[in-house]
Motif scaffolding. Structure first.
Motif, PDB file in Angstrom:
ATOM      1  N   SER A 585      12.219  28.509  17.122  1.00 44.55           N
ATOM      2  CA  SER A 585      13.171  27.666  17.856  1.00 44.55           C
ATOM      3  C   SER A 585      12.433  26.695  18.760  1.00 44.55           C
ATOM      4  O   SER A 585      11.247  26.853  19.039  1.00 44.55           O
ATOM      5  CB  SER A 585      14.119  28.528  18.700  1.00 44.55           C
ATOM      6  OG  SER A 585      13.404  29.200  19.723  1.00 44.55           O
ATOM      7  N   LYS A 601      20.458  11.560  18.142  1.00 43.78           N
ATOM      8  CA  LYS A 601      19.851  12.762  17.580  1.00 43.78           C
ATOM      9  C   LYS A 601      18.353  12.715  17.821  1.00 43.78           C
ATOM     10  O   LYS A 601      17.761  11.633  17.913  1.00 43.78           O
ATOM     11  CB  LYS A 601      20.115  12.852  16.074  1.00 43.78           C
ATOM     12  CG  LYS A 601      21.580  12.988  15.663  1.00 43.78           C
ATOM     13  CD  LYS A 601      21.698  12.999  14.141  1.00 43.78           C
ATOM     14  CE  LYS A 601      23.153  13.045  13.704  1.00 43.78           C
ATOM     15  NZ  LYS A 601      23.801  14.338  14.044  1.00 43.78           N
ATOM     16  N   ALA A 615      13.810  20.559  12.469  1.00 43.38           N
ATOM     17  CA  ALA A 615      14.992  20.749  13.315  1.00 43.38           C
ATOM     18  C   ALA A 615      15.635  19.400  13.597  1.00 43.38           C
ATOM     19  O   ALA A 615      14.967  18.363  13.582  1.00 43.38           O
ATOM     20  CB  ALA A 615      14.645  21.436  14.627  1.00 43.38           C
ATOM     21  N   LEU A 617      18.430  17.954  16.610  1.00 44.21           N
ATOM     22  CA  LEU A 617      19.207  18.260  17.800  1.00 44.21           C
ATOM     23  C   LEU A 617      20.174  17.121  18.068  1.00 44.21           C
ATOM     24  O   LEU A 617      19.778  15.947  18.088  1.00 44.21           O
ATOM     25  CB  LEU A 617      18.315  18.469  19.023  1.00 44.21           C
ATOM     26  CG  LEU A 617      17.374  19.675  18.980  1.00 44.21           C
ATOM     27  CD1 LEU A 617      16.043  19.299  18.327  1.00 44.21           C
ATOM     28  CD2 LEU A 617      17.117  20.222  20.384  1.00 44.21           C
ATOM     29  N   LYS A 636      18.802  23.832  22.873  1.00 39.34           N
ATOM     30  CA  LYS A 636      18.013  24.684  21.994  1.00 39.34           C
ATOM     31  C   LYS A 636      18.462  24.518  20.556  1.00 39.34           C
ATOM     32  O   LYS A 636      19.621  24.201  20.284  1.00 39.34           O
ATOM     33  CB  LYS A 636      18.146  26.150  22.407  1.00 39.34           C
ATOM     34  CG  LYS A 636      17.637  26.454  23.812  1.00 39.34           C
ATOM     35  CD  LYS A 636      17.764  27.932  24.127  1.00 39.34           C
ATOM     36  CE  LYS A 636      17.236  28.243  25.523  1.00 39.34           C
ATOM     37  NZ  LYS A 636      17.322  29.696  25.824  1.00 39.34           N
ATOM     38  N   ALA A 637      17.533  24.734  19.661  1.00 36.02           N
ATOM     39  CA  ALA A 637      17.870  24.686  18.234  1.00 36.02           C
ATOM     40  C   ALA A 637      16.895  25.558  17.465  1.00 36.02           C
ATOM     41  O   ALA A 637      15.720  25.691  17.835  1.00 36.02           O
ATOM     42  CB  ALA A 637      17.816  23.257  17.710  1.00 36.02           C
ATOM     43  N   ASP A 638      17.381  26.153  16.407  1.00 36.63           N
ATOM     44  CA  ASP A 638      16.495  26.873  15.491  1.00 36.63           C
ATOM     45  C   ASP A 638      15.686  25.869  14.687  1.00 36.63           C
ATOM     46  O   ASP A 638      16.129  24.743  14.415  1.00 36.63           O
ATOM     47  CB  ASP A 638      17.310  27.752  14.547  1.00 36.63           C
ATOM     48  CG  ASP A 638      17.959  28.924  15.263  1.00 36.63           C
ATOM     49  OD1 ASP A 638      17.298  29.529  16.126  1.00 36.63           O
ATOM     50  OD2 ASP A 638      19.129  29.222  14.960  1.00 36.63           O
ATOM     51  N   ALA A 674      16.928  30.468  18.437  1.00 34.22           N
ATOM     52  CA  ALA A 674      17.696  29.869  19.534  1.00 34.22           C
ATOM     53  C   ALA A 674      18.924  30.702  19.858  1.00 34.22           C
ATOM     54  O   ALA A 674      19.324  30.841  21.008  1.00 34.22           O
ATOM     55  CB  ALA A 674      18.101  28.450  19.169  1.00 34.22           C
TER      56      ALA A 674
END
Length: 731
Positions: A585, A601, A615, A617, A636-638, A674
């Motif tokens: 993450s 983004k 990733a 976001l 947060k993001a994986d 995440a």
């Protein structure tokens, strides 16, 4: 006997006064007490023992700072913050013995008593006691460069507490760049300028120095200044540069010197990549093609100069910049044929003007048209040629990953350090302040930075630091310095009291290059520690400032900024080390746009801007009636599982094509996802509370149940889903 008693009393008084006013570990400027603004420094900021301690106009540099270090007998050593050497006596304690630098181990010759002068809280007597007299640290005169000595005549100094400058900082970097611009930037109109009077290939190199500054700092002042310089150049030379311009307003020699044009190609192609301005790329490519077609020889090398006496000659000073320019054009356009041109020319350059055993890049030679044999005419090794061939090798390695290029780069760098630097690693070549050669060192700094970042050379990161610190330490009070870094830049604008340097913006640009090309962060950084957004290695369109939209924020953020409001602006972070652990993450500290409808983004790519996407976001902006965010928050993001050492790209995407205005403060990676897959209530853990959610859902009519809680995807919510959570809790 009476004299000895007086000496003892003075010594005791010194110890008492010292402990009350001066503390071990504190750092001071040791200034003349006459208020003239001059203080002690190590002559020319020189390392080693036996160096004169001199009076100089205060320039606020580390070689004019002294740490008080207590000794066992109650005295103090005065240790220079920059060189690490102490003020000592050159020999036997006697009248007029010189004060010079000594190592801290020479305690008996570097220990001083210090006592406040009578009636003063800031002035001190600094002396070494003897049986019959005290010997006071004294200045022979008060002019810059005046040496110091020990004398029995009392002499007072003002000790001014100061914050030590122990390493190179952003503030020091800015001092150097801004001092240079303040001195030399000559605004011709509201939107055009030259550095000094302008003209010649030095203009292109100074433009590149500004691009270096923008690339490493994100300060828009530097790219705006580049535009001023380029627009003035274009006003007189136009968009094709293979011509002679010789007017009172500007002089350009593109009709004859192929390398002059190629240097402008380098600058303008880089500007295109840094800003996303396609016009720059088109103009640079067109001029590259013109010069390449004009100067490429039948043997596959480039001709330096268009004249009868040099038509069969070839020089490193045209071959290597051409290789780099071809790589830049390939990078900017995606046209692989330019990489092929670069590779072919590199092969010839390394065959005829490179010593693959020693790393020496030779200057020039000529071809025999009858035999096809090349004879070296000049074996001179310069910072210009070492630097450009180093850059050429690194760029070709980046693209082809052929070990030959990496090996050559190491050889070139090692030879540069061994032949062109002193024993402390400071460049000693081109110790001059005017002419073409005064600008060569700045070229070297640029490509050593590329070598450090692209090949992860931590040792040479320290080399860049040494040279940045030395150029800074030998700058003048206006914070600019001449090219002869081993010598302090005099306040009167003269080098060695005979040659003016204060009318040489090209020569003075080399110290700026040393400053802005020192990376402020570690060469290899952990993926699991916060990475400051402004600590990028390269970028397109970034701005590091406190944007007007975020003036309420403290600290520095990176605002996505594009000259043409195009999507794809990005920041690159080299050598991010994930190790053998698997990162799962990413967390970004971000301040979203305060403007309604400005969503965007951030794509996270590895190793290139179009490399693996790990990733994405989404960055939301306020909706109508929603209160504007005023503090940084975490998103947060994986990510796709990632390990090893990677270059990380943050790519900013604007769905509408508008300029983006959110600010990124920092980011970090984690081995944890995440979101926990079975953390149904979002409290950061998997527990019986999540089981209760399943139970509650089972009590509802089947047609009203949330299918998100069908964890095993069997079409129903049941105890089998509860068992999945129980199994997760056992891990």
């Amino acid at each position: 006997m009476k004299r000895n008693i007086i000496s003892l009393l003075l010594s005791l008084t010194a110890t008492v006064g010292m402990s009350a006013a001066v503390e071990s570990g504190n750092v001071y400027k040791i200034a003349l007490s006459d208020g003239t603004g001059k203080s002690l420094m190590v002559s020319n900021s020189t390392f080693g023992n036996g160096i004169d301690v001199v009076v100089w106009t205060e320039t606020d540099v580390p070689s004019q700072q002294w740490e008080a270090v207590a000794t066992d007998d109650g005295g103090f050593q005065l240790k220079n913050v920059y060189t690490g050497t102490c003020i000592g006596r050159a020999g036997v304690l006697k009248e007029n013995i010189a004060a010079r630098t000594l190592g801290a181990g020479s305690v008996s010759r570097t220990t001083w008593n210090i006592v406040q002068a009578e009636g003063s809280t800031t002035d001190y007597l600094i002396y070494m006691p003897a049986d019959t007299a005290n010997f006071y640290l004294s200045a022979k005169a008060t002019t810059d460069g005046s040496t110091t000595m020990l004398s029995t005549t009392p002499y007072t100094w003002t000790l001014i507490p100061t914050t030590p400058k122990t390493t190179f900082t952003r503030a020091m970097q800015a001092e150097m760049a801004d001092g240079w611009l303040t001195k030399f930037l000559n605004m011709r109109t509201e939107t055009t300028a030259t550095m000094g009077n302008g003209g010649g290939w030095g203009d292109a190199e100074m433009m590149e120095t500004l691009l270096d500054a923008y690339e490493t700092t994100g300060n828009r002042t530097y790219i705006d200044t580049f535009k001023y310089l380029y627009d003035y150049f274009a006003r007189y030379v136009g968009t094709t540069w293979n011509k002679l311009v010789y007017t009172d307003d500007y002089k350009w020699y593109g009709h004859e010197f192929n390398d002059d044009v190629m240097w402008m190609v380098l600058a303008v192609s880089r500007a295109g990549m840094l800003t996303g301005t396609k016009r720059y790329t088109r103009i640079a490519k067109n001029n590259f093609d013109i010069i390449y077609n004009r100067a490429i020889q039948q043997w596959g090398t480039m001709r330096w100069k268009e004249s009868d006496d040099t038509k069969n000659g070839s020089n490193s000073c045209i071959n290597c910049p051409t290789i780099i320019a071809a790589c830049y054009i390939a990078m900017a356009t995606g046209d692989e044929s330019y990489y092929e041109k670069a590779r072919s020319l590199y092969d010839k350059q390394s065959e005829i003007l490179f010593n693959a055993s020693t790393g020496q890049v030779y200057d020039s030679g000529s071809w025999d048209t009858s035999t096809g044999k090349f004879t070296i005419g000049n074996y001179w090794v310069s910072t210009y040629n070492q630097g450009t061939m180093l850059g050429a090798a690194v760029l070709l390695y980046d693209h082809y990953k052929t070990e030959k290029y990496k090996k050559h780069a190491d050889l070139i760098m090692n030879r540069t350090v061994s032949e062109l630097c002193n024993t402390y690693g400071i460049v000693k070549a081109c110790q001059e302040v005017e002419g073409d050669r005064c600008g060569f060192k700045g070229i070297l700094m640029r490509y050593v930075r590329r070598y450090v970042t692209d090949l992860a050379k931590s040792q040479r990161h320290e080399w860049l630091l040494k040279n940045a610190m030395h150029a800074y330490s030998n700058s003048n009070s206006k914070h600019y310095a001449h090219s002869a870094w081993l010598t302090k830049s005099a306040e009167n604008g003269l080098f060695e009291n005979k040659t003016r340097y204060d009318n040489q913006p090209f020569g003075c640009s080399t110290a700026v290059s040393a400053a802005v090309n020192y990376p402020m962060h570690q060469t290899i950084r952990s993926a699991y520690q916060p990475i400051e957004a402004e600590e990028f290695d390269r970028h397109q369109g970034m701005s590091v400032d406190r944007d007007e939209a975020f003036l309420s924020q403290s600290g520095t953020g990176v605002t996505c900024y594009s000259y043409q409001a195009i999507t794809g602006d990005h920041a690159e972070y080299c050598n991010i080390d994930f190790g053998t652990d698997i990162a799962r993450s990413i967390t970004i500290n971000i301040l979203p746009s305060p403007i309604e409808g400005k969503e965007g983004k951030i794509e996270i790519h590895t190793d290139s801007i179009d490399g693996q996407l790990i990733a994405t976001l989404d960055i939301a902006s306020p909706t109508t009636g929603e209160e504007q965010e005023t503090t940084y928050s975490q998103i947060k993001a994986d990510i796709t599982p990632t390990s090893g050492q990677k270059n990380i790209f943050l790519v900013f995407i604007s769905p509408t094509g508008d300029k983006l205005s959110f600010a990124v403060d920092s980011f970090t990676f984690s081995t944890s996802p995440a979101t926990l897959p079975y953390d149904l209530n979002g409290d950061g853990k998997v527990s019986t509370a999540d089981i209760q959610i399943i139970i509650n859902e089972m009590k509802r009519p089947q047609e009203e149940q949330n299918p998100a809680y069908d964890l095993n995807a069997d079409g129903k919510i049941s105890t089998a889903d509860i068992q999945i959570i129980i199994n997760e809790m056992k891990k």
